[in-house]
Design a protein around this motif. Structure first.
Motif, PDB file in Angstrom:
ATOM      1  N   ALA A 187       0.837  -1.207   0.000  1.00 15.76           N
ATOM      2  CA  ALA A 187       0.000   0.000   0.000  1.00 15.76           C
ATOM      3  C   ALA A 187       0.871   1.257   0.000  1.00 15.76           C
ATOM      4  O   ALA A 187       0.618   2.200  -0.764  1.00 15.76           O
ATOM      5  CB  ALA A 187      -0.934  -0.010   1.199  1.00 15.76           C
ATOM      6  N   ALA A 188       1.890   1.277   0.844  1.00 16.83           N
ATOM      7  CA  ALA A 188       2.746   2.465   0.940  1.00 16.83           C
ATOM      8  C   ALA A 188       3.602   2.652  -0.306  1.00 16.83           C
ATOM      9  O   ALA A 188       3.778   3.776  -0.790  1.00 16.83           O
ATOM     10  CB  ALA A 188       3.636   2.364   2.176  1.00 16.83           C
ATOM     11  N   ALA A 189       4.135   1.556  -0.842  1.00 15.14           N
ATOM     12  CA  ALA A 189       5.013   1.654  -2.008  1.00 15.14           C
ATOM     13  C   ALA A 189       4.254   2.074  -3.265  1.00 15.14           C
ATOM     14  O   ALA A 189       4.779   2.819  -4.097  1.00 15.14           O
ATOM     15  CB  ALA A 189       5.725   0.315  -2.240  1.00 15.14           C
ATOM     16  N   TYR A 190       3.014   1.613  -3.405  1.00 13.30           N
ATOM     17  CA  TYR A 190       2.251   1.899  -4.616  1.00 13.30           C
ATOM     18  C   TYR A 190       1.407   3.174  -4.512  1.00 13.30           C
ATOM     19  O   TYR A 190       0.918   3.665  -5.525  1.00 13.30           O
ATOM     20  CB  TYR A 190       1.357   0.709  -4.984  1.00 13.30           C
ATOM     21  N   ALA A 191       1.218   3.716  -3.320  1.00  9.66           N
ATOM     22  CA  ALA A 191       0.358   4.893  -3.162  1.00  9.66           C
ATOM     23  C   ALA A 191       0.757   6.052  -4.072  1.00  9.66           C
ATOM     24  O   ALA A 191      -0.104   6.622  -4.755  1.00  9.66           O
ATOM     25  CB  ALA A 191       0.315   5.331  -1.705  1.00  9.66           C
ATOM     26  N   PRO A 192       2.035   6.439  -4.136  1.00 12.61           N
ATOM     27  CA  PRO A 192       2.378   7.562  -5.026  1.00 12.61           C
ATOM     28  C   PRO A 192       2.130   7.250  -6.500  1.00 12.61           C
ATOM     29  O   PRO A 192       1.774   8.125  -7.280  1.00 12.61           O
ATOM     30  CB  PRO A 192       3.871   7.780  -4.780  1.00 12.61           C
ATOM     31  N   LEU A 193       2.299   5.978  -6.863  1.00 12.46           N
ATOM     32  CA  LEU A 193       2.093   5.584  -8.260  1.00 12.46           C
ATOM     33  C   LEU A 193       0.608   5.505  -8.598  1.00 12.46           C
ATOM     34  O   LEU A 193       0.212   5.769  -9.733  1.00 12.46           O
ATOM     35  CB  LEU A 193       2.775   4.239  -8.521  1.00 12.46           C
ATOM     36  N   ALA A 194      -0.197   5.148  -7.610  1.00 14.84           N
ATOM     37  CA  ALA A 194      -1.638   5.014  -7.832  1.00 14.84           C
ATOM     38  C   ALA A 194      -2.267   6.334  -8.257  1.00 14.84           C
ATOM     39  O   ALA A 194      -3.269   6.344  -8.970  1.00 14.84           O
ATOM     40  CB  ALA A 194      -2.311   4.487  -6.569  1.00 14.84           C
ATOM     41  N   GLU A 195      -1.671   7.449  -7.836  1.00 19.21           N
ATOM     42  CA  GLU A 195      -2.209   8.759  -8.188  1.00 19.21           C
ATOM     43  C   GLU A 195      -2.176   8.996  -9.699  1.00 19.21           C
ATOM     44  O   GLU A 195      -2.929   9.815 -10.210  1.00 19.21           O
ATOM     45  CB  GLU A 195      -1.423   9.848  -7.461  1.00 19.21           C
ATOM     46  N   ARG A 196      -1.306   8.300 -10.397  1.00 17.26           N
ATOM     47  CA  ARG A 196      -1.191   8.462 -11.859  1.00 17.26           C
ATOM     48  C   ARG A 196      -2.221   7.637 -12.625  1.00 17.26           C
ATOM     49  O   ARG A 196      -2.372   7.812 -13.827  1.00 17.26           O
ATOM     50  CB  ARG A 196       0.187   7.997 -12.325  1.00 17.26           C
ATOM     51  N   MET A 197      -2.852   6.711 -11.945  1.00 19.87           N
ATOM     52  CA  MET A 197      -3.730   5.751 -12.616  1.00 19.87           C
ATOM     53  C   MET A 197      -5.188   6.070 -12.348  1.00 19.87           C
ATOM     54  O   MET A 197      -5.511   6.770 -11.395  1.00 19.87           O
ATOM     55  CB  MET A 197      -3.378   4.343 -12.127  1.00 19.87           C
ATOM     56  N   ASP A 198      -6.054   5.499 -13.169  1.00 23.96           N
ATOM     57  CA  ASP A 198      -7.486   5.735 -12.997  1.00 23.96           C
ATOM     58  C   ASP A 198      -8.133   4.718 -12.060  1.00 23.96           C
ATOM     59  O   ASP A 198      -9.328   4.789 -11.797  1.00 23.96           O
ATOM     60  CB  ASP A 198      -8.199   5.745 -14.349  1.00 23.96           C
ATOM     61  N   LYS A 199      -7.354   3.775 -11.555  1.00 20.12           N
ATOM     62  CA  LYS A 199      -7.834   2.792 -10.584  1.00 20.12           C
ATOM     63  C   LYS A 199      -6.625   2.277  -9.810  1.00 20.12           C
ATOM     64  O   LYS A 199      -5.487   2.460 -10.239  1.00 20.12           O
ATOM     65  CB  LYS A 199      -8.581   1.659 -11.279  1.00 20.12           C
TER      66      LYS A 199
END
Length: 148
Positions: free
Chosen positions: A19-31
């Motif tokens: 969750a912590a590692a992907y959180a910044p990357l998730a902001e770039r995605m639509d899901k």
């Protein structure tokens, strides 16, 4: 620091790291990225999750799945406080060693098209892009490395 098979007690730490590692990357995605949706207790019980630990602290995780002609590196994540300390590289080196140990001639992985940092890193490590396009509803870039 050692890498070992994940145990049931590690599942919560794995989930937090992902969750912590992907959180910044998730902001770039639509899901949410697919790794954020995975069932880590199940993955641990399947025996496909390994962790890098320092004492009793889980600093990173990796999911490795056998395919008929390759080892699939499905996910690698490092706790934010451990990033930049070589943890991710050690996990990827572990994946390649594990592929060789299991008799696989290659290792495969994928990343989201918006995760350009990952794409550059995999290219530096000798992975070759093999495909771009939609896969399971995600815009993915697939890579492969032939092992020697």
């Amino acid at each position: 620091m050692i890498i070992r098979k994940a145990k049931a007690i590690d599942a919560d730490a794995i989930q937090r790291i992902v969750a912590a590692a992907y959180a910044p990357l998730a902001e770039r995605m639509d899901k949410p990225p697919m790794p954020m949706l995975d069932d880590y207790p199940a993955r641990v019980s399947e025996g496909v999750a390994d962790v890098l630990v320092d004492g009793d602290r889980v600093l990173g995780m990796i999911i490795l799945v056998d395919q008929p002609d390759a080892l699939m590196l499905e996910n690698v994540a490092v706790a934010p406080e451990a990033q930049g300390r070589g943890v991710g590289r050690r996990l990827i080196d572990h994946a390649e060693a594990e592929a060789r140990r299991r008799g696989h001639p290659r290792i495969r992985l994928y990343t989201h098209a918006t995760m350009v940092e990952n794409q550059r890193m995999y290219a530096r490590l000798g992975y070759v892009e093999t495909m771009r396009g939609e896969d399971e509803g995600y815009d993915r870039v697939q890579f492969e490395k032939t092992l020697k």
